[in-house]
Design a protein around this motif. Structure first.
Motif, short mmCIF file in Angstrom:
data_model
loop_
_atom_site.label_atom_id
_atom_site.label_comp_id
_atom_site.label_asym_id
_atom_site.label_seq_id
_atom_site.Cartn_x
_atom_site.Cartn_y
_atom_site.Cartn_z
N VAL A 145 0.86 -1.18 0.00
CA VAL A 145 0.00 0.00 0.00
C VAL A 145 0.90 1.23 0.00
CG1 VAL A 145 -1.71 1.27 1.33
CG2 VAL A 145 -1.85 -1.22 1.23
N LEU A 146 0.79 2.04 -1.05
CA LEU A 146 1.57 3.27 -1.14
C LEU A 146 0.78 4.39 -0.45
CD1 LEU A 146 2.71 3.12 -4.88
CD2 LEU A 146 3.72 1.99 -2.89
N ALA A 147 1.44 5.08 0.45
CA ALA A 147 0.79 6.15 1.21
C ALA A 147 1.73 7.36 1.24
CB ALA A 147 0.46 5.68 2.63
N GLY A 148 1.71 8.11 0.15
CA GLY A 148 2.62 9.25 0.05
C GLY A 148 4.04 8.81 -0.26
N TYR A 149 4.17 7.74 -1.02
CA TYR A 149 5.49 7.25 -1.44
C TYR A 149 5.81 7.96 -2.75
CZ TYR A 149 9.20 3.86 -2.55
OH TYR A 149 10.40 3.25 -2.84
N MET A 150 6.84 8.77 -2.76
CA MET A 150 7.10 9.67 -3.88
C MET A 150 8.08 9.11 -4.90
SD MET A 150 4.90 11.78 -2.99
CE MET A 150 5.05 13.10 -4.16
N ARG A 151 7.97 7.81 -5.17
CA ARG A 151 8.81 7.17 -6.17
C ARG A 151 7.93 6.36 -7.11
NH1 ARG A 151 13.73 8.17 -5.62
NH2 ARG A 151 14.44 8.91 -3.62
N ILE A 152 8.36 6.27 -8.35
CA ILE A 152 7.66 5.44 -9.32
C ILE A 152 8.08 3.99 -9.09
CG2 ILE A 152 7.38 4.96 -11.78
CD1 ILE A 152 7.99 7.98 -12.23
N ILE A 153 7.10 3.12 -8.99
CA ILE A 153 7.37 1.70 -8.78
C ILE A 153 7.88 1.10 -10.10
CG2 ILE A 153 6.35 -0.55 -8.19
CD1 ILE A 153 6.54 1.38 -5.81
#
Length: 193
Positions: free
Chosen positions: A82-90
């Motif tokens: 779960v991304l929660a304000g993760y500022m990178r492209i997966i």
């Protein structure tokens, strides 16, 4: 599940609180953070949730960075990201390891206003409404299949700050609910197979 975050961690805390309240049938087994000074790490400590801080610049490339993340996820038997304000492209490494198992929340009504500044972009554009989108992550930027959207009206009295506050309040209510819905969907699919 694992939560990935880069910032203050208010969505992370909303997810944790939903779990404690019995509204979310999932255990947060790990926090992955890419910023050593992110306040989300303090929140993880407060809730006794294991965390790993990995700086991408310490790795030769994105694949190596994501391989290390995979090692951490496998050690904790993580089923869902779960991304929660993760500022990178997966990247492909994680996308291939977790197909249809990476969720993101975005502060706009996608496909409108993708990217880092969704709230500011809607505000500057004079949008009459905006909102929040929860979607699956794919190789694009905020382009994956949409799971849920909720709208809010942009009032003439709204400032950028009040609009941000309204969006974040909506995110904190909506994200745990959509995560729970998606977990139940995954469980039903497992029963059928």
């Amino acid at each position: 599940m694992a939560v990935f975050a880069s910032g203050s961690g208010t969505n992370f805390e909303a997810i944790v609180q939903a779990g404690k309240a019995g509204e979310l049938d999932a255990e947060i087994g790990l926090l992955i953070c890419d910023k050593p000074d992110a306040y989300v790490i303090e929140r993880a400590k407060q809730f006794s949730i294991p965390f790993v801080m990995l700086k991408p610049e310490q790795f030769p490339d994105k694949a190596a960075y994501e391989e290390e993340i995979l090692i951490q996820l496998n050690q904790e038997n993580i089923d869902l990201i779960v991304l929660a304000g993760y500022m990178r492209i997966i990247g492909q490494t994680l996308l291939q390891a977790y197909p249809n198992r990476i969720l993101n929340i975005h502060p706009s009504l996608l496909p409108l206003y993708p990217g880092r500044q969704g709230i500011a972009d809607a505000y500057k554009d004079g949008a009459a409404e905006t909102g929040v989108t929860v979607h699956l992550v794919d190789q694009g930027i905020d382009t994956g299949p949409i799971l849920a959207q909720e709208k809010i009206t942009v009032e003439s009295t709204d400032t950028l700050e009040t609009l941000e506050e309204k969006i974040h309040t909506l995110e904190h209510m909506m994200y745990p609910r959509v995560i729970e819905f998606y977990i139940e969907k995954l469980k039903k699919e497992q029963v059928r197979t």
